[in-house]
Design a protein around this motif. Structure first.
Motif, mmCIF file in Angstrom:
data_model
loop_
_atom_site.group_PDB
_atom_site.id
_atom_site.type_symbol
_atom_site.label_atom_id
_atom_site.label_comp_id
_atom_site.label_asym_id
_atom_site.label_seq_id
_atom_site.Cartn_x
_atom_site.Cartn_y
_atom_site.Cartn_z
ATOM 1 N N MET A 1 11.421 -51.224 -38.866
ATOM 2 C CA MET A 1 12.508 -50.408 -39.398
ATOM 3 C C MET A 1 11.899 -49.415 -40.386
ATOM 4 S SD MET A 1 15.874 -51.606 -41.648
ATOM 5 C CE MET A 1 16.328 -52.857 -40.498
ATOM 6 N N ASN A 2 12.234 -48.128 -40.214
ATOM 7 C CA ASN A 2 11.690 -47.128 -41.129
ATOM 8 C C ASN A 2 12.488 -47.089 -42.436
ATOM 9 O OD1 ASN A 2 13.959 -45.429 -40.805
ATOM 10 N ND2 ASN A 2 13.034 -44.386 -39.073
ATOM 11 N N THR A 3 12.001 -46.332 -43.387
ATOM 12 C CA THR A 3 12.620 -46.284 -44.715
ATOM 13 C C THR A 3 14.057 -45.779 -44.665
ATOM 14 O OG1 THR A 3 10.448 -45.928 -45.723
ATOM 15 C CG2 THR A 3 12.373 -45.356 -47.052
ATOM 16 N N ALA A 6 16.266 -48.487 -43.376
ATOM 17 C CA ALA A 6 16.376 -49.565 -44.365
ATOM 18 C C ALA A 6 17.297 -49.170 -45.514
ATOM 19 C CB ALA A 6 14.993 -49.937 -44.889
ATOM 20 N N VAL A 7 17.159 -47.947 -45.988
ATOM 21 C CA VAL A 7 18.011 -47.482 -47.092
ATOM 22 C C VAL A 7 19.467 -47.417 -46.648
ATOM 23 C CG1 VAL A 7 18.537 -45.490 -48.559
ATOM 24 C CG2 VAL A 7 16.180 -46.277 -48.327
ATOM 25 N N MET A 8 19.710 -46.850 -45.479
ATOM 26 C CA MET A 8 21.082 -46.733 -44.989
ATOM 27 C C MET A 8 21.686 -48.117 -44.747
ATOM 28 S SD MET A 8 23.066 -44.217 -44.558
ATOM 29 C CE MET A 8 24.784 -44.266 -44.130
ATOM 30 N N THR A 9 20.907 -49.027 -44.205
ATOM 31 C CA THR A 9 21.373 -50.396 -43.991
ATOM 32 C C THR A 9 21.733 -51.039 -45.327
ATOM 33 O OG1 THR A 9 20.019 -50.592 -42.002
ATOM 34 C CG2 THR A 9 20.747 -52.647 -43.017
ATOM 35 N N GLY A 10 20.886 -50.842 -46.318
ATOM 36 C CA GLY A 10 21.149 -51.400 -47.649
ATOM 37 C C GLY A 10 22.379 -50.809 -48.300
ATOM 38 N N ILE A 11 22.536 -49.490 -48.207
ATOM 39 C CA ILE A 11 23.712 -48.834 -48.787
ATOM 40 C C ILE A 11 24.985 -49.393 -48.161
ATOM 41 C CG2 ILE A 11 24.989 -46.645 -48.848
ATOM 42 C CD1 ILE A 11 22.247 -45.244 -49.205
ATOM 43 N N LEU A 12 25.004 -49.447 -46.836
ATOM 44 C CA LEU A 12 26.195 -49.941 -46.143
ATOM 45 C C LEU A 12 26.445 -51.420 -46.438
ATOM 46 C CD1 LEU A 12 25.720 -48.066 -42.785
ATOM 47 C CD2 LEU A 12 27.688 -47.840 -44.307
ATOM 48 N N GLY A 13 25.385 -52.204 -46.474
ATOM 49 C CA GLY A 13 25.541 -53.626 -46.773
ATOM 50 C C GLY A 13 26.082 -53.864 -48.171
ATOM 51 N N ALA A 56 20.507 -52.749 -38.555
ATOM 52 C CA ALA A 56 19.406 -53.687 -38.793
ATOM 53 C C ALA A 56 18.779 -54.195 -37.498
ATOM 54 C CB ALA A 56 19.901 -54.860 -39.630
ATOM 55 N N ASN A 57 19.528 -54.168 -36.420
ATOM 56 C CA ASN A 57 19.055 -54.693 -35.143
ATOM 57 C C ASN A 57 18.527 -53.547 -34.276
ATOM 58 O OD1 ASN A 57 18.825 -55.706 -32.535
ATOM 59 N ND2 ASN A 57 20.581 -57.063 -32.767
ATOM 60 N N PRO A 58 17.266 -53.580 -33.900
ATOM 61 C CA PRO A 58 16.708 -52.478 -33.107
ATOM 62 C C PRO A 58 17.459 -52.200 -31.805
ATOM 63 C CG PRO A 58 14.948 -53.911 -33.877
ATOM 64 C CD PRO A 58 16.245 -54.586 -34.229
ATOM 65 N N THR A 59 18.013 -53.228 -31.192
ATOM 66 C CA THR A 59 18.695 -53.012 -29.908
ATOM 67 C C THR A 59 20.059 -52.350 -30.062
ATOM 68 O OG1 THR A 59 19.627 -55.252 -29.902
ATOM 69 C CG2 THR A 59 17.497 -54.947 -28.811
ATOM 70 N N TRP A 108 24.198 -37.229 -42.213
ATOM 71 C CA TRP A 108 22.946 -36.744 -41.625
ATOM 72 C C TRP A 108 21.990 -37.898 -41.327
ATOM 73 C CZ3 TRP A 108 17.970 -37.241 -43.436
ATOM 74 C CH2 TRP A 108 16.996 -36.563 -42.697
ATOM 75 N N ALA A 109 21.800 -38.785 -42.290
ATOM 76 C CA ALA A 109 20.865 -39.916 -42.097
ATOM 77 C C ALA A 109 21.340 -40.806 -40.954
ATOM 78 C CB ALA A 109 20.730 -40.715 -43.388
ATOM 79 N N SER A 110 22.632 -41.058 -40.900
ATOM 80 C CA SER A 110 23.163 -41.912 -39.825
ATOM 81 C C SER A 110 22.934 -41.269 -38.461
ATOM 82 C CB SER A 110 24.663 -42.152 -40.047
ATOM 83 O OG SER A 110 24.878 -42.841 -41.261
ATOM 84 N N ALA A 111 23.222 -39.979 -38.360
ATOM 85 C CA ALA A 111 23.016 -39.271 -37.087
ATOM 86 C C ALA A 111 21.526 -39.241 -36.723
ATOM 87 C CB ALA A 111 23.594 -37.864 -37.171
ATOM 88 N N ALA A 112 20.677 -39.036 -37.713
ATOM 89 C CA ALA A 112 19.235 -39.010 -37.457
ATOM 90 C C ALA A 112 18.731 -40.370 -36.987
ATOM 91 C CB ALA A 112 18.490 -38.569 -38.718
#
Length: 118
Positions: A1-3, A6-13, A56-59, A108-112
């Motif tokens: 998982m790239n930065t 990871a940041v977006m996952t953390g923010i949402l969590g 968080a899940n690659p698939t 933007w981050a989510s779309a990227a």
């Protein structure tokens, strides 16, 4: 998982957990015309936690990015409502107005993330 992911996952969590640990804060920004604010607070908390799990899940990451971008766009009206609600409170208005442009990098981050997912 790239930065970025990871940041977006953390923010949402963290935001998702906050909807359940401090629901009154979120209830206060639900526009009254939507009805029961607690329903929307919990629903958006579930959506944020779900998006965090998908990212968080690659698939499921591509779908998670799309879902997260849609969620960020979907909650934007609550941010506008907060500006209107806080308009006569200079400090509240400043904070609410400062939050508005912060949605842009989140979308933007989510779309990227969706575009970069395998």
């Amino acid at each position: 998982m790239n930065t970025k992911t990871a940041v977006m996952t953390g923010i949402l969590g963290l935001a998702g957990v906050a909807h359940f640990s401090r629901p009154n804060l979120f209830d206060s920004i639900v526009p009254p015309r939507l009805g029961n604010p607690r329903f929307w607070t919990y629903a958006s908390g579930i959506a944020e936690l779900g998006c965090a799990g998908l990212l968080a899940n690659p698939t499921t990451r591509r779908f998670g990015g799309v879902a997260s971008a849609a969620l960020m766009v979907g909650v934007f009206p609550a941010n506008i409502y907060t500006v209107i609600k806080q308009w006569d409170n200079p400090k509240g208005r400043a904070i609410a107005c400062a939050r508005l442009p912060l949605q842009i990098p989140l979308v933007w981050a989510s779309a990227a993330i969706a575009a970069e997912a395998d």
